[in-house]
Design a protein around this motif. Structure first.
Motif, PDB file in Angstrom:
ATOM      1  N   ASP A 158       0.842  -1.208   0.000  1.00 37.33           N
ATOM      2  CA  ASP A 158       0.000   0.000   0.000  1.00 37.33           C
ATOM      3  C   ASP A 158       0.869   1.248   0.000  1.00 37.33           C
ATOM      4  O   ASP A 158       0.946   1.986   0.980  1.00 37.33           O
ATOM      5  CB  ASP A 158      -0.903  -0.006   1.238  1.00 37.33           C
ATOM      6  N   LEU A 159       1.571   1.454  -1.080  1.00 39.58           N
ATOM      7  CA  LEU A 159       2.448   2.617  -1.161  1.00 39.58           C
ATOM      8  C   LEU A 159       1.707   3.787  -1.798  1.00 39.58           C
ATOM      9  O   LEU A 159       0.813   3.608  -2.622  1.00 39.58           O
ATOM     10  CB  LEU A 159       3.683   2.284  -2.001  1.00 39.58           C
ATOM     11  N   ARG A 160       2.113   4.995  -1.418  1.00 41.14           N
ATOM     12  CA  ARG A 160       1.555   6.182  -2.064  1.00 41.14           C
ATOM     13  C   ARG A 160       2.276   6.400  -3.387  1.00 41.14           C
ATOM     14  O   ARG A 160       3.372   5.873  -3.602  1.00 41.14           O
ATOM     15  CB  ARG A 160       1.719   7.386  -1.150  1.00 41.14           C
ATOM     16  N   PHE A 161       1.677   7.232  -4.230  1.00 38.71           N
ATOM     17  CA  PHE A 161       2.223   7.334  -5.597  1.00 38.71           C
ATOM     18  C   PHE A 161       3.636   7.889  -5.616  1.00 38.71           C
ATOM     19  O   PHE A 161       4.495   7.430  -6.354  1.00 38.71           O
ATOM     20  CB  PHE A 161       1.289   8.192  -6.478  1.00 38.71           C
ATOM     21  N   TYR A 162       3.934   8.876  -4.687  1.00 41.07           N
ATOM     22  CA  TYR A 162       5.286   9.423  -4.713  1.00 41.07           C
ATOM     23  C   TYR A 162       6.302   8.422  -4.181  1.00 41.07           C
ATOM     24  O   TYR A 162       7.474   8.465  -4.511  1.00 41.07           O
ATOM     25  CB  TYR A 162       5.350  10.765  -3.949  1.00 41.07           C
ATOM     26  N   GLU A 163       5.797   7.510  -3.331  1.00 38.06           N
ATOM     27  CA  GLU A 163       6.716   6.456  -2.864  1.00 38.06           C
ATOM     28  C   GLU A 163       7.075   5.493  -3.994  1.00 38.06           C
ATOM     29  O   GLU A 163       8.218   5.081  -4.148  1.00 38.06           O
ATOM     30  CB  GLU A 163       6.092   5.720  -1.680  1.00 38.06           C
ATOM     31  N   TRP A 164       6.051   5.160  -4.790  1.00 42.82           N
ATOM     32  CA  TRP A 164       6.329   4.358  -5.986  1.00 42.82           C
ATOM     33  C   TRP A 164       7.333   5.081  -6.873  1.00 42.82           C
ATOM     34  O   TRP A 164       8.242   4.479  -7.424  1.00 42.82           O
ATOM     35  CB  TRP A 164       5.042   4.094  -6.786  1.00 42.82           C
ATOM     36  N   GLY A 165       7.127   6.384  -6.969  1.00 46.11           N
ATOM     37  CA  GLY A 165       8.011   7.181  -7.817  1.00 46.11           C
ATOM     38  C   GLY A 165       9.459   7.087  -7.367  1.00 46.11           C
ATOM     39  O   GLY A 165      10.364   6.880  -8.185  1.00 46.11           O
ATOM     40  N   ILE A 166       9.677   7.217  -6.043  1.00 47.29           N
ATOM     41  CA  ILE A 166      11.071   7.216  -5.572  1.00 47.29           C
ATOM     42  C   ILE A 166      11.679   5.828  -5.739  1.00 47.29           C
ATOM     43  O   ILE A 166      12.868   5.678  -6.054  1.00 47.29           O
ATOM     44  CB  ILE A 166      11.157   7.757  -4.128  1.00 47.29           C
ATOM     45  N   LEU A 167      10.833   4.786  -5.553  1.00 51.48           N
ATOM     46  CA  LEU A 167      11.334   3.430  -5.806  1.00 51.48           C
ATOM     47  C   LEU A 167      11.774   3.302  -7.256  1.00 51.48           C
ATOM     48  O   LEU A 167      12.835   2.737  -7.556  1.00 51.48           O
ATOM     49  CB  LEU A 167      10.253   2.388  -5.500  1.00 51.48           C
ATOM     50  N   ALA A 168      10.962   3.835  -8.150  1.00 52.02           N
ATOM     51  CA  ALA A 168      11.278   3.735  -9.579  1.00 52.02           C
ATOM     52  C   ALA A 168      12.590   4.464  -9.885  1.00 52.02           C
ATOM     53  O   ALA A 168      13.420   3.974 -10.654  1.00 52.02           O
ATOM     54  CB  ALA A 168      10.138   4.323 -10.400  1.00 52.02           C
ATOM     55  N   ILE A 169      12.780   5.612  -9.241  1.00 49.73           N
ATOM     56  CA  ILE A 169      14.026   6.359  -9.484  1.00 49.73           C
ATOM     57  C   ILE A 169      15.230   5.553  -8.992  1.00 49.73           C
ATOM     58  O   ILE A 169      16.248   5.450  -9.677  1.00 49.73           O
ATOM     59  CB  ILE A 169      13.963   7.730  -8.781  1.00 49.73           C
ATOM     60  N   ALA A 170      15.101   4.953  -7.796  1.00 54.14           N
ATOM     61  CA  ALA A 170      16.199   4.145  -7.266  1.00 54.14           C
ATOM     62  C   ALA A 170      16.537   3.009  -8.221  1.00 54.14           C
ATOM     63  O   ALA A 170      17.702   2.769  -8.550  1.00 54.14           O
ATOM     64  CB  ALA A 170      15.824   3.599  -5.892  1.00 54.14           C
ATOM     65  N   VAL A 171      15.482   2.316  -8.702  1.00 49.94           N
ATOM     66  CA  VAL A 171      15.711   1.175  -9.600  1.00 49.94           C
ATOM     67  C   VAL A 171      16.371   1.638 -10.890  1.00 49.94           C
ATOM     68  O   VAL A 171      17.333   1.016 -11.378  1.00 49.94           O
ATOM     69  CB  VAL A 171      14.377   0.453  -9.887  1.00 49.94           C
TER      70      VAL A 171
END
Lengths: 139, 796, 125
Positions: free
Chosen positions: B603-616
C-alpha cells in the motif's frame, strides 16, 4: 570548474555552510542534526572552497592541518568521557552543568563536548581526503 | 613433620619455575658450579615431599586449591596422595642429581644457563602434572611438559636431526594431549566433576556412562602418545638427540611415565572393564616386545636404553591393564625400580660418551680401569635392570611374575611376553653395563678417564638407592609401595614387600627361566642383532618413516591447497564468497520452510512508488552505463533516492547525512576518475556473466526473502521503547537518534570516529606515497641540483 | 509496505554483488558504494517503516505521545553511512594508486602479492 562566478561565490558559500554546520551541530541534541551531519556539511564547505579557490587557500583558511583537527576531535571525544570517573561512575557516563551566562541558563554537558569531538573528527578526516584528492589534480 | 597447609605445595610446584628464572644468571656468575646451589631447589622439594610420606602412608590425602578461572569452574588445585607423592619424590630426587649432572655434562657450553633453565621449567611442569587435581590444571601442565620437552630435545637447534626429533615429539605428544583435553572435557560434561579427587571418590561415575568407551579411548590417546606405546613409540628413540641429562630425566625417569601415571591415577574410575583389560595388555605387550627387539638391534648406548625404556613403559601399561591387584603391585615396584636404574644407566652412557668420545658399543671396551666409579655404578644399575637380587628390580620382577601367574592360569600369553621381554632387558643391561668396561681396551676418540664428581654423583646415588630400596624392603613397602597401590586400586591396601621370596613358587621359577634365557641371548647377541637388522631391512617401513611422509604430505597438501583457494584473483574470491553467501541464505530458508508467504500488493503512495522507480532506474543505469560520467551520475541517483526514502520514513538525520555523503562521493569520484583511463564498461565473457549474474540474483532473492520473512514476524520494541522512555528523562535530549549516538552508545561512537580518522590517515598516506618512477625522478633531480650546486661552489 | 522495500533491497544487493564480482576496479568500487546503501536500507527496513514521524520528542513532553519511527536502526545507520563513506574514499584512492603503480585496472593482472607460478613450500625440518 574555476569559473569567475564560482570562484567569487565559493568563499561566501563556504562561510555560510560552516556557520550552518555549527548551528546544526549545536541543536543536534534536541532537533535533527548533530556532529556527524554538521561535520559533513563543514567538510563539503571546505571541499567547495578548495574547488573554487584552490587547496592552498583552504589550508590557509583553516590554519591547522585537517588531520590535526581530526586528532583534536578524537582527543576531545576521549576526554569528555573522563569527568564521570571523578564521580565514581563508569567511563562516559554523561554529566550536566547548568551555567548562567548573561542571564541565560546554558546547559553544558559531556555529550555536547563529545558531539563536538565527533564533528571535528568528521570535518578533519573528510576535508583531509577531499583536499588530498583535489591537490593531486593540480600537480 | 606434618602436612603444613596448602601453601607449601604451591611453593613446591612454583619453586622450579623461580629457579628457571635464576639459572641463567647463576650460570653466568658461577659457571658450571652453579649446579651446586641450584640443585638445592629440587633437594628442598624432595625433603618437603619426604616429610609428607609418613602422613600419606597413613592413608591421608589432601587437595589444596585456589580459584583460577571461577567463571568456568577452573581452579588451580593439587591432590597429594600416595601416587602423586611417589612421583613427586622421583621427580625432585632424580632431578637433584640431573641438575648436578647437567652442570658437569655441559660444562663450558655457551648456553648452559638456558639448558638448566629449561630443565627447571620441565621439573615444575612435571610436578604440576603429577600433583594436578583440577582436570584443566592437569592438562595445562601436561602440555607444558610437552613444550619443555620440545625445547630440550631441540636444544642443539643447529642440527636438523635435533629439530626433527623435537618437532616429532611435540607433534606426537602434543597431539595426544589434545585427545586428552577432549577426554577431560567429556568427563566434565558427562559428570559435572572438574577435579580428580571428587572423580576418584565417585566410584562407577564414569564406567556407567554410555560414552565411557569414547572417554577411555581419548584418555588412552593422551597416555599412549606420552608414554610412547606402539605405534607411537618412534618419537622416544629420536628424542635421544637431546643432551644426555634430558634423556636420563625426561625420556626415561619422569616425563614418559606421565602416561603410565595417568593410567594408574584414573584406574579406580576408568579401569577394570572389559575394554580396559583388552586394549591395555595388547598395546603394552606389543610395545614391550617391539621395544626390546628394536633395542637389540642398536649399537648406540643411548638408543639401546631408549628402546628398553619403550619396552619398560609397555610392561607397565600391560600390568596396569590387567587390573589384577598383584600385577599392579608389581607394576608399582617396577615403576620405582625403573626410574632409579634407567636414570643411572643413562647418566653412565652420557659419562662414557663425554669422556671416551663415543657411545657406539662396538667401539668401546676395557674402560673399567679408566672409569672405576662409573663402572661400579653401571654394574649396580644393570643388576637391578636385569632383575637380579639384591636389587629392587629383582623384587619388582618377582611381584609382577607372581601377579601375572597367580591371578589365574590362562594368561600364558602375557606371561610369555613378560618373560621374553625381561630376558631381552637383561641382554641390553649386560650390553650397556659390561661391554664398554670389560674385555680388551679399545682405542676411543678421546682419552678416557673418570669424570668429575658432578658426573658420577648421579649414577652412584641412584644405583645405590636401588640397592637400599631392596635391602630395606619392608620400609619401602610401608612408605612407598602400599600408599601407591592403594591409590591405584582405589582401596586401602597393604603390600608386604620382602627381598627374599617367602616360598619357592612359580615367580622364582619364571625368574630363573628369564635369567637363563637372557644369558643365552646375550652370548648370541651379535647373531640376534644381525637377524633383527635383516628383518627390519625386509620390512623397510616404520612409523618413523611414516611420520616423515605425513609431514611431507601435509606441507605439499597445504601448499597446493593454498594455491587452490588463494589463487590471487579477486574476482574468484568474490565469486566464491557470494556463492557461499547465496547458499547460506537460500538453503536454510528452504530446509526450514521459512519462505515468506504470498506478498500482498504493497500500500504505497504514488510518490513512494516514484522514488522506488528512481532508485531502480539509477541502479540499472549504473549497470549498463557506457561512460564514466554516466556511471557516476547514476550512482548519485540511487544514492539520492535512498536519501529521499530516509526522508519519507521519518529519518531526517539519515536523509541529511546521506545527501551530504552522496554529494561528496560524486565529487571525489569525479576528481579521481577524470584523471584515470579506466574503462567503466564490463568486458566479462558470457559464461562468467551468466554464472555471476545467477549468484548475484541468488544473494538478492535470498536477502529479500529473509527480510520479508523477518518483517512478517512480530517486532520486539523493547530496546526502542527503552530509548524513547529515557532519552529525555535521564539523558536530557529530545533527538533520540543523537542521544543514542553521543550518550547511550557513546563509547561505540568513539570507536567509530576513531575508524573514520584512521581511514583519513590511510588515504593521506596513500596519496603522499609517490609513484616509484616519480620518486626516482625526484631523486635524480635532487642529485642533479646537488651536483650543480657543487660545481657552482667549485667555480666560485 | 515492507515487502516492496524488501524487493528493492534485494535488487540493490544483486546489483552490488554483480558489480563486486567484476574484474574491473572501477566497477568493484561502484559495487562497494551500492553495497553500503543496500546494507543501510536492510537495517532500516528490518526496524520497521513508519511514515513521517521522526524520532524527536516534542518540546512539551518527556516521553513521545505518538508512535514514532524506530530510533535504534537510525543511530546504527548514521555512523554506518559516515564510515562506509570513509572506507569508500580509502578504496577509491587505493584503486587509483594501484592503477598508477601497476598500470592496470584489471584485478586479474594485479599479482604483486600473489605472483603466478609460486614454488612449492620447502620440505625438511
Amino acid at each position: 570548474m574555476r569559473t569567475v562566478i564560482f570562484r567569487t561565490i565559493a568563499p561566501y558559500l563556504a562561510a555560510l555552510m560552516v556557520l550552518f554546520s555549527i548551528f546544526v551541530l549545536l541543536r543536534g541534541h534536541n532537533e535533527p542534526g548533530g556532529g556527524f551531519i554538521g561535520g559533513l556539511i563543514a567538510a563539503s564547505a571546505f571541499a567547495i572552497y578548495g574547488i573554487g579557490c584552490g587547496v592552498a587557500a583552504v589550508r590557509r583558511a583553516i590554519t591547522f592541518h585537517p588531520m590535526s583537527i581530526a586528532a583534536a576531535g578524537l582527543f576531545l571525544g576521549g576526554v569528555s568521557g573522563l569527568p564521570s570517573l571523578f564521580t565514581g561512575q563508569p567511563f562516559m557516563t554523561s554529566q550536566w552543568w547548568y551555567v548562567h551566562m548573561l542571564g541565560v541558563e546554558v546547559p553544558l554537558s559531556t555529550p555536547l563536548f563529545f558531539d563536538i569531538g565527533v564533528y571535528l573528527v568528521v570535518v578533519g578526516a573528510i576535508t583531509s581526503i577531499a583536499l588530498g584528492l583535489e591537490e593531486r589534480e593540480s600537480d | 613433620m606434618s602436612i603444613t597447609g596448602p601453601e607449601a605445595t604451591f611453593a613446591a610446584v612454583l619453586a622450579p619455575f623461580a629457579a628457571a628464572a635464576i639459572a641463567p644468571f647463576a650460570t653466568r656468575l658461577l659457571g658450571a658450579n652453579a649446579a651446586w646451589p641450584l640443585a638445592l631447589v629440587p633437594a628442598a622439594i624432595f625433603l618437603f615431599f619426604a616429610g609428607l610420606v609418613p602422613e600419606v602412608a597413613g592413608g591421608a590425602s589432601f587437595a589444596p586449591a585456589v580459584d583460577w578461572v571461577p567463571a568456568y569452574g577452573v581452579s588451580f588445585s593439587f591432590y597429594v596422595d600416595g601416587l602423586s607423592t611417589l612421583f613427586a619424590l622421583l621427580i625432585s630426587g632424580i632431578g637433584t642429581f640431573i641438575i648436578l649432572y647437567a652442570g658437569g655434562y655441559l660444562k663450558g657450553h655457551p648456553h648452559q644457563g638456558r639448558f638448566l633453565s629449561f630443565l627447571f621449567l620441565f621439573m615444575g611442569a612435571m610436578l604440576g602434572l603429577v600433583l594436578g587435581n583440577d582436570l584443566i590444571t592437569l592438562f595445562i601442565f601436561w602440555e607444558l611438559t610437552s613444550i619443555t620437552s620440545f625445547l630440550l630435545i631441540g636444544f642443539d637447534h643447529l642440527r636438523a636431526a635435533s629439530r626433527r626429533a623435537a618437532l616429532q615429539a611435540l607433534v606426537v605428544t602434543g597431539g595426544g594431549g589434545l585427545l586428552l583435553l577432549a577426554g577431560f572435557l567429556m568427563i566434565i560434561a558427562l559428570t559435572g566433576v572438574t577435579d580428580m579427587a571428587t572423580l576418584l571418590a565417585g566410584g562407577d561415575i564414569l564406567r556407567e556412562q554410555a560414552l565411557y568407551p569414547l572417554v577411555l579411548l581419548l584418555v588412552l590417546g593422551g597416555a599412549f602418545t606420552k608414554s610412547a606405546q606402539f605405534p607411537f613409540h618412534f618419537w622416544l628413540p629420536n628424542a635421544m638427540e637431546a643432551p644426555t641429562p634430558v634423556s636420563a630425566f625426561l625420556h626415561s625417569a619422569t616425563m614418559v611415565k606421565a602416561g603410565v601415571y595417568l593410567l594408574m591415577r584414573m584406574h579406580p574410575v576408568l579401569g577394570d572393564t572389559a575394554l580396559w583389560t583388552t586394549i591395555l595388555p595388547i598395546f603394552g605387550g606389543i610395545t614391550l616386545l617391539v621395544g626390546t627387539l628394536l633395542a637389540v638391534r642398536q649399537t648406540d648406548l643411548k638408543l639401546m636404553l631408549a628402546y628398553t625404556t619403550v619396552a619398560s613403559l609397555g610392561l607397565l601399561v600391560m600390568l596396569t591393564g590387567t587390573s589384577w591387584d598383584k600385577a599392579i603391585e608389581g607394576a608399582v615396584l617396577y615403576l620405582l625400580a625403573h626410574s632409579l636404574f634407567k636414570g643411572a644407566l643413562f647418566m653412565v652412557a652420557g659419562t662414557i660418551d663425554h669422556e671416551a668420545g663415543t657411545r657406539d658399543v662396538t667401539r668401546l671396551g676395557g674402560l673399567r680401569g679408566a672409569m672405576p666409579i662409573t663402572f661400579a655404578a653401571a654394574c649396580l644399575a644393570a643388576l637391578s635392570m636385569s632383575g637380579l637380587p639384591p636389587f629392587v628390580g629383582f623384587i619388582a620382577k618377582e611381584y609382577l611374575y607372581d601377579g601375572i601367574w597367580g591371578a589365574s592360569g590362562a594368561h600364558l600369553t602375557i606371561t610369555a611376553v613378560a618373560v621374553i621381554g625381561n630376558a631381552l632387558m637383561l641382554v641390553i643391561a649386560a650390553a650397556v653395563a659390561l661391554k664398554p668396561f670389560l674385555g680388551p681396551k679399545v682405542e676411543t676418540p678421546k682419552h678416557a678417564h673418570e669424570g668429575p664428581v658432578l658426573l658420577y654423583a648421579g649414577p652412584v646415588a641412584l644405583s645405590l638407592a636401588g640397592l637400599a630400596a631392596a635391602v630395606m624392603a619392608h620400609a619401602t613397602g610401608v612408605y612407598f609401595i602400599s600408599p601407591v597401590v592403594s591409590s591405584v586400586l582405589g582401596t586401602a591396601t597393604v603390600v608386604d614387600v620382602h627381598l627374599v621370596p617367602g616360598y619357592i613358587g612359580a615367580a622364582l621359577i619364571l625368574s630363573l627361566i628369564t635369567v637363563a634365557l637372557g644369558i643365552v641371548l646375550y652370548l648370541k647377541l651379535d647373531v640376534l642383532r644381525a637377524q633383527m637388522q635383516r628383518l627390519l631391512a625386509a620390512i623397510g617401513w616404520g612409523p618413523d618413516k611414516g611420520f616423515d611422509q605425513v609431514i611431507a604430505g601435509l606441507v605439499s597438501f597445504s601448499g597446493s591447497f593454498t594455491r587452490l583457494v588463494q589463487g590471487g584473483r579477486l574476482d574468484v574470491y568474490m565469486t566464491l564468497t557470494f556463492l557461499v553467501t547465496a547458499l547460506a541464505l537460500l538453503v536454510p530458508l528452504t530446509l526450514t520452510g521459512n519462505w515468506p508467504s504470498a506478498v500482498p500488493m504493497p500500500d504505497l503512495r504514488f510518490y513512494e512508488w516514484g522514488i522506488l522507480a528512481i532508485a531502480v532506474s539509477g541502479l540499472i543505469a549504473v549497470l549498463i552505463a557506457k561512460t564514466r560520467l554516466t556511471a557516476i551520475v547514476s550512482l548519485g541517483i540511487q544514492g539520492f533516492a535512498v536519501a529521499v526514502i530516509f526522508m519519507l520514513f521519518g529519518a531526517p538525520d539519515l536523509s541529511f547525512t546521506q545527501f551530504m555523503v552522496e554529494t561528496l562521493s560524486v565529487v571525489i569520484l569525479a576528481l579521481v576518475m577524470t584523471r584515470l583511463n579506466l574503462r567503466p564498461r564490463d568486458h566479462r565473457p558470457l559464461v562468467p556473466r551468466v554464472v555471476q549474474g545467477t549468484i548475484a540474483l541468488g544473494v538478492g532473492v535470498g536477502l529479500a526473502a529473509l527480510l520479508m520473512r523477518v518483517t512478517e514476524l512480530p517486532f520486539d520494541r523493547s530496546l526502542s521503547d527503552f530509548f524513547e522512555t529515557y532519552s529525555r528523562t535521564i539523558a536530557h535530549g529530545r533527538n533520540i537518534v543523537n542521544v543514542i549516538l553521543v550518550d547511550f552508545r557513546g563509547f561505540d561512537t568513539f570507536g567509530e570516529i576513531a575508524v573514520v580518522m584512521l581511514a583519513g590517515l590511510c588515504v593521506l598516506a596513500l596519496i603522499r606515497v609517490r609513484p616509484k618512477h616519480a620518486r626516482e625522478e625526484a631523486f635524480d633531480r635532487a642529485a642533479g641540483d646537488e651536483a650543480l650546486q657543487k660545481s657552482g661552489e667549485a667555480r666560485l | 509496505m515492507e515487502p516492496a522495500f524488501a524487493i528493492l533491497i534485494g535488487l540493490f544487493f544483486s546489483v552490488a554483488v554483480y558489480l563486486l564480482m567484476s574484474r574491473q576496479l572501477v566497477r568493484v568500487l561502484l559495487g562497494v558504494a551500492i553495497f553500503g546503501n543496500a546494507v543501510n536500507l536492510l537495517i532500516f527496513t528490518s526496524g520497521r517503516l513508519l511514515r513521517e514521524v521522526p524520532p524527536v520528542i516534542p518540546a512539551a513532553l518527556q516521553v513521545p505521545d505518538v508512535t514514532i519511527a524506530n530510533p535504534l536502526p537510525q543511530a546504527l545507520i548514521l555512523t554506518a553511512i559516515v564510515i562506509s563513506f570513509s572506507f569508500f574514499a580509502f578504496l577509491l584512492v587505493l584503486a587509483y594508486r594501484a592503477y598508477q603503480e601497476l598500470g592496470t585496472d584489471n584485478v586479474v593482472e594485479m599479482r604483486v602479492a600473489e605472483p603466478t607460478g609460486e614454488t612449492a613450500p620447502p620440505q625438511g625440518y
